[in-house]
Design a protein around this motif. Structure first.
Motif, PDB file in Angstrom:
ATOM      1  N   THR A   1     -18.277   1.009  -3.571  1.00  0.00           N
ATOM      2  CA  THR A   1     -17.958  -0.405  -3.775  1.00  0.00           C
ATOM      3  C   THR A   1     -16.460  -0.640  -3.637  1.00  0.00           C
ATOM      4  N   THR A   2     -16.108  -1.765  -3.026  1.00  0.00           N
ATOM      5  CA  THR A   2     -14.716  -2.210  -2.979  1.00  0.00           C
ATOM      6  C   THR A   2     -14.593  -3.497  -3.777  1.00  0.00           C
TER       7      THR A   2
ATOM      8  N   PRO B   1     -13.927 -13.494   1.493  1.00  0.00           N
ATOM      9  CA  PRO B   1     -13.945 -12.104   1.035  1.00  0.00           C
ATOM     10  C   PRO B   1     -14.120 -11.109   2.173  1.00  0.00           C
ATOM     11  N   GLY B   2     -15.010 -11.411   3.115  1.00  0.00           N
ATOM     12  CA  GLY B   2     -15.246 -10.496   4.224  1.00  0.00           C
ATOM     13  C   GLY B   2     -14.017 -10.311   5.097  1.00  0.00           C
ATOM     14  N   GLU B   3     -13.311 -11.402   5.407  1.00  0.00           N
ATOM     15  CA  GLU B   3     -12.120 -11.303   6.245  1.00  0.00           C
ATOM     16  C   GLU B   3     -10.997 -10.571   5.525  1.00  0.00           C
ATOM     17  N   ILE B   4     -10.857 -10.795   4.203  1.00  0.00           N
ATOM     18  CA  ILE B   4      -9.845 -10.063   3.440  1.00  0.00           C
ATOM     19  C   ILE B   4     -10.140  -8.574   3.450  1.00  0.00           C
ATOM     20  N   LEU B   5     -11.394  -8.213   3.216  1.00  0.00           N
ATOM     21  CA  LEU B   5     -11.754  -6.793   3.197  1.00  0.00           C
ATOM     22  C   LEU B   5     -11.577  -6.157   4.569  1.00  0.00           C
ATOM     23  N   ASP B   6     -11.944  -6.869   5.623  1.00  0.00           N
ATOM     24  CA  ASP B   6     -11.758  -6.330   6.982  1.00  0.00           C
ATOM     25  C   ASP B   6     -10.290  -6.019   7.234  1.00  0.00           C
ATOM     26  N   ALA B   7      -9.407  -6.972   6.884  1.00  0.00           N
ATOM     27  CA  ALA B   7      -7.978  -6.792   7.151  1.00  0.00           C
ATOM     28  C   ALA B   7      -7.391  -5.677   6.292  1.00  0.00           C
ATOM     29  N   VAL B   8      -7.771  -5.644   5.005  1.00  0.00           N
ATOM     30  CA  VAL B   8      -7.216  -4.630   4.104  1.00  0.00           C
ATOM     31  C   VAL B   8      -7.685  -3.231   4.499  1.00  0.00           C
ATOM     32  N   LEU B   9      -8.964  -3.067   4.764  1.00  0.00           N
ATOM     33  CA  LEU B   9      -9.497  -1.738   5.101  1.00  0.00           C
ATOM     34  C   LEU B   9      -8.978  -1.239   6.444  1.00  0.00           C
ATOM     35  N   ALA B  10      -8.658  -2.177   7.339  1.00  0.00           N
ATOM     36  CA  ALA B  10      -8.077  -1.746   8.617  1.00  0.00           C
ATOM     37  C   ALA B  10      -6.669  -1.188   8.408  1.00  0.00           C
ATOM     38  N   ALA B  11      -5.901  -1.800   7.482  1.00  0.00           N
ATOM     39  CA  ALA B  11      -4.531  -1.337   7.230  1.00  0.00           C
ATOM     40  C   ALA B  11      -4.485  -0.174   6.252  1.00  0.00           C
TER      41      ALA B  11
ATOM     42  N   VAL C   1       0.860  -1.179   0.000  1.00  0.00           N
ATOM     43  CA  VAL C   1       0.000   0.000   0.000  1.00  0.00           C
ATOM     44  C   VAL C   1       0.897   1.229   0.000  1.00  0.00           C
ATOM     45  N   ARG C   2       0.755   2.021  -1.037  1.00  0.00           N
ATOM     46  CA  ARG C   2       1.606   3.201  -1.246  1.00  0.00           C
ATOM     47  C   ARG C   2       3.080   2.767  -1.220  1.00  0.00           C
ATOM     48  N   ASP C   3       3.889   3.296  -0.315  1.00  0.00           N
ATOM     49  CA  ASP C   3       5.317   2.986  -0.323  1.00  0.00           C
ATOM     50  C   ASP C   3       5.721   2.041   0.799  1.00  0.00           C
ATOM     51  N   ARG C   4       4.786   1.259   1.307  1.00  0.00           N
ATOM     52  CA  ARG C   4       5.118   0.347   2.406  1.00  0.00           C
ATOM     53  C   ARG C   4       4.468  -1.008   2.192  1.00  0.00           C
ATOM     54  N   VAL C   5       4.979  -1.997   2.948  1.00  0.00           N
ATOM     55  CA  VAL C   5       4.425  -3.344   2.915  1.00  0.00           C
ATOM     56  C   VAL C   5       4.069  -3.741   4.342  1.00  0.00           C
TER      57      VAL C   5
ATOM     58  N   PRO D   1      -7.343   2.291   5.029  1.00  0.00           N
ATOM     59  CA  PRO D   1      -8.706   2.841   4.920  1.00  0.00           C
ATOM     60  C   PRO D   1      -8.895   3.561   3.588  1.00  0.00           C
ATOM     61  N   GLY D   2     -10.097   3.434   3.053  1.00  0.00           N
ATOM     62  CA  GLY D   2     -10.398   4.094   1.787  1.00  0.00           C
ATOM     63  C   GLY D   2     -10.049   3.286   0.555  1.00  0.00           C
TER      64      GLY D   2
END
Length: 739
Positions: free
Chosen positions: A322-323, A237-247, A223-227, A249-250
């Protein structure tokens, strides 16, 4: 009869004529509605076969059909015990199969007329006026017998690969009748454009979406310039989205670079598509399927075996943003690259495109991106400044049914040896980019058989070499020993085959480039009878788009060779592959196939009409259905069909030019007969190396693999792809040792 009575009778006759016309229209409308409903019933019956517990008697009772009719539509519902069915098939084959037939394709018996000698520079022999094609033509494989006709069995589909072991057998292969242009007023719609529908330059700029790259196997997120490393739980899908959006947002778009979570538990399902559909619809407390507008609740998901698209919205605000969860494979094969390299490839891709488009934006898929970039090349001056008109729906349907894409063909013994002395693969570099310099534009002019016959030889040649699409009857000449040149329509998994048996006769449609090659190839001219055609104005709607994409591809290809940093070289290579996808899938987007709409319906509720069931769980039934052609301002199947036809012709015969001078040749017809093993869209596999020059330009034949020693001939496409991988690895190893 006096004059007054005569006048009265005339008036009454006119009234009767009007009543008959109205009744004919009512009958035609009723027949059209009946055909539509019957087709919907057939699609729904076929869709029910996807349910594991479906039974033919229940389906027959619900549909009003006999069990036999249901089984004919959906063979999987055949209630006959497997043992009985196998025995019956064996008996049938013993009665009907020719003793010498070894192919899995159904043989087609046809009269084989002796081919008349034709000069190498000749164009199509002109048929008599009586040869004009009627509205409903004769079966596509039977030629009218002539005085010199010789009866000979012709295996039209002899080049179709056998079914691989362990796979569901394909439907029986046989000839398929293609549509033609009807006579009279109905045919006028095939020489028309859609009123008020043109491809115009947009007056807005696309908005970029916040995008991240996720390795679902390791949990690494770029995400951007970091890992960051995420805990993805069970990878739903729900767990992936929860984890990604927490790290991050947007985030609006998540590309999965590795791990393919949609294949988790695939062994529990009968097909990979069922497994993907089930994964996309995994219930979640915080996420729901993003829905579209319209009369049906349309699912935002796109169900595909390997590149699915999941679209989700928060359960508390289903109408909000939508994501998406998408596969990196839509753009390129990451081939083990980490998320940082994949993100850098996207950055380099955007930078390369921005050098040629000030407003370039990477959209969700290469197809969407390619179409958007093309729309920004629509001319602002000249004849087409107002946009390119979209053909009538009837003509688009004809091109969809008669304009095939790439040639995929495995050539079987005895046409090639059982033991191959080697397997050498050549691939045309960035192939379609070579065929964009000229394309059909405007309203086509219909050419009847009589009109073609009335042309001079020079006019016929010019017509065939122009942007055109021809309905033809083809006869393979006696003495022909090489591969097939023109596609013949068949049923089954492969919609097209390429007959090469001397005397084989079939009716088909083909682009002018292929027809001209069949007539003027350097080996032996084929007999072509023109039954009709469509002649377009030559234009350059794709030329500017192609030039810019070729320039971006060349920049990235060069960077992948000279950059000092290994990661940057790999990223540049992946970005160059993405440019290829933008062109390849962007061109396919112009073909505008009939839309497939997918959706979900709660279990127990009535399904929409005409759907095919993709999968079902305890909560919902996932389905898809064809929605016909949309009113799409960027629908141009004539462009895709013309480029595909030119690319198929170049697989057989391609000229290397230096300026206007021809300096070399390549393609299957320039290899020895019996050495071509496989055609694969833009590549060829042979049994020996060829002296074809490679300059690194679009369309050039690049040596991609060389498997040496005696090689068992592959009996399926899967076996060929396995051998191809071995050949590529061996060539890379040999090249490394030489360095």
């Amino acid at each position: 009869m006096d004059r007054k009575t005569y006048t009265t009778e005339l008036a009454g006759l006119r009234e009767l004529r009007a009543e008959i016309t109205a009744a004919e229209k009512a009958v035609a409308a009723a027949q059209k509605e009946l055909d539509k409903l019957t087709a919907q019933r057939a699609r729904r019956v076929a869709g029910l076969a996807g349910y594991e517990g479906a039974q033919a008697p229940a389906v027959a009772k619900a549909s009003g059909l006999s069990v036999g009719d249901v089984v004919r539509i959906a063979p999987l519902l055949d209630p006959t015990p497997a043992v009985v069915r196998a025995a019956r098939n064996t008996d049938d084959q013993a009665v009907t199969a020719p003793a010498t037939t070894t192919t899995t394709a159904a043989p087609v018996q046809a009269q084989a007329p002796e081919a008349a000698p034709v000069a190498a520079s000749a164009v199509a022999p002109v048929p008599a006026r009586s040869a004009v094609v009627p509205e409903r033509p004769a079966p596509a494989v039977a030629a009218p017998p002539t005085a010199s006709a010789v009866a000979a069995p012709v295996e039209l589909a002899a080049s179709v690969a056998p079914v691989a072991a362990g796979r569901r057998p394909a439907a029986e292969v046989g000839p398929r009748e293609l549509p033609t242009i009807p006579e009279g007023p109905a045919g006028a719609r095939f020489e028309a454009v859609t009123t008020g529908l043109t491809s115009k330059r947009p007056n807005f700029t696309q908005q970029a979406r916040s995008t991240v790259f996720l390795d679902a196997a390791t949990g690494d997120l770029a995400v951007r310039d970091r890992v960051v490393r995420l805990d993805l739980g069970a990878r739903t899908p729900g767990e992936i989205l929860d984890a990604v959006l927490a790290a991050a947002p947007g985030t609006e778009r998540v590309y999965i670079t590795a791990g393919a979570p949609w294949h988790d538990g695939a062994e529990r399902y009968s097909t990979l598509k069922d497994a993907v559909a089930a994964w996309l619809n995994t219930p979640s407390e915080r996420w729901t399927t993003a829905v579209g507008s319209g009369r049906d609740k349309l699912a935002g998901h796109f169900v595909h075996q390997r590149q699915p698209v999941g679209r989700y919205a928060p359960a508390t605000a289903p109408d909000s943003g939508t994501t998406e969860i998408r596969s990196m494979g839509e753009w390129f094969d990451p081939d083990g690259s980490d998320v940082v390299t994949c993100r850098q490839a996207f950055t380099l891709l955007w930078q390369a495109l921005r050098r040629h488009w000030d407003d370039a934006v990477l959209m969700g898929s290469p197809s969407q991106t390619g179409r958007d970039l093309w729309s920004r090349t629509v001319p602002t001056t000249g004849k087409w400044a107002g946009g390119y008109p979209v053909l009538s729906e009837e003509l688009r349907g004809l091109l969809h049914a008669t304009g095939g894409q790439g040639r995929t063909e495995l050539i079987l013994p005895p046409r090639v040896p059982e033991q191959l002395p080697a397997l050498v693969e050549y691939d045309r570099t960035f192939a379609y980019a070579k065929h964009l310099w000229k394309s059909p534009v405007g309203t086509p002019r219909r050419i009847t058989a009589a009109a073609f016959a009335a042309m001079t030889e020079q006019e016929q040649t010019k017509a065939l070499m122009s942007c055109s699409h021809w309905n033809i009857r083809v006869t393979v000449p006696r003495g022909w020993e090489h591969v097939g040149l023109l596609p013949a329509p068949v049923t089954g998994d492969r919609a097209w085959v390429y007959p090469s048996e001397p005397g084989a006769t079939f009716t088909t449609w083909a682009g002018g480039a292929e027809v001209h090659l069949a007539l003027a190839n350097h080996l032996m001219p084929w007999r072509i009878e023109v039954l009709g055609g469509l002649l377009f104005e030559d234009g350059k709607p794709l030329d500017e788009w192609g030039k810019r994409l070729k320039a971006a591809w060349a920049d990235l290809t060069n960077l992948s060779r000279v950059h000092a940093d290994e990661r940057q070289r790999q990223a540049a290579y992946l970005a160059s592959r993405a440019v290829r996808s933008v062109l390849l899938f962007g061109l396919g987007g112009f073909a505008q196939r009939p839309r497939l709409i997918s959706g979900t319906t709660p279990v127990g509720e009535a399904l929409p009409p005409g759907v095919e069931i993709l999968g079902q769980d305890d909560q919902v039934v996932t389905w898809q259905r064809q929605a016909g052609f949309s009113r799409d301002p960027y629908a141009h199947p004539e462009w895709a069909a013309y480029v595909w036809s030119g690319a198929r012709a170049a697989l057989l015969d391609m000229k290397y030019r230096q300026g206007k001078e021809v300096i070399g040749y390549a393609g299957a017809l320039h290899a020895k007969p019996g050495t071509v093993v496989y055609f694969g869209t833009d590549g060829i596999a042979l049994t020996e190396r060829q002296p074809w020059p490679y300059r690194g330009e679009p369309g050039d034949y690049l040596l991609k693999g060389h498997l040496t020693g005696l090689v068992e001939h592959p009996t399926s496409q899967e076996q060929y792809l396995h051998l191809r991988a071995q050949g590529r690895a061996e060539l890379a190893r040999t090249a490394g040792e030489q360095q």
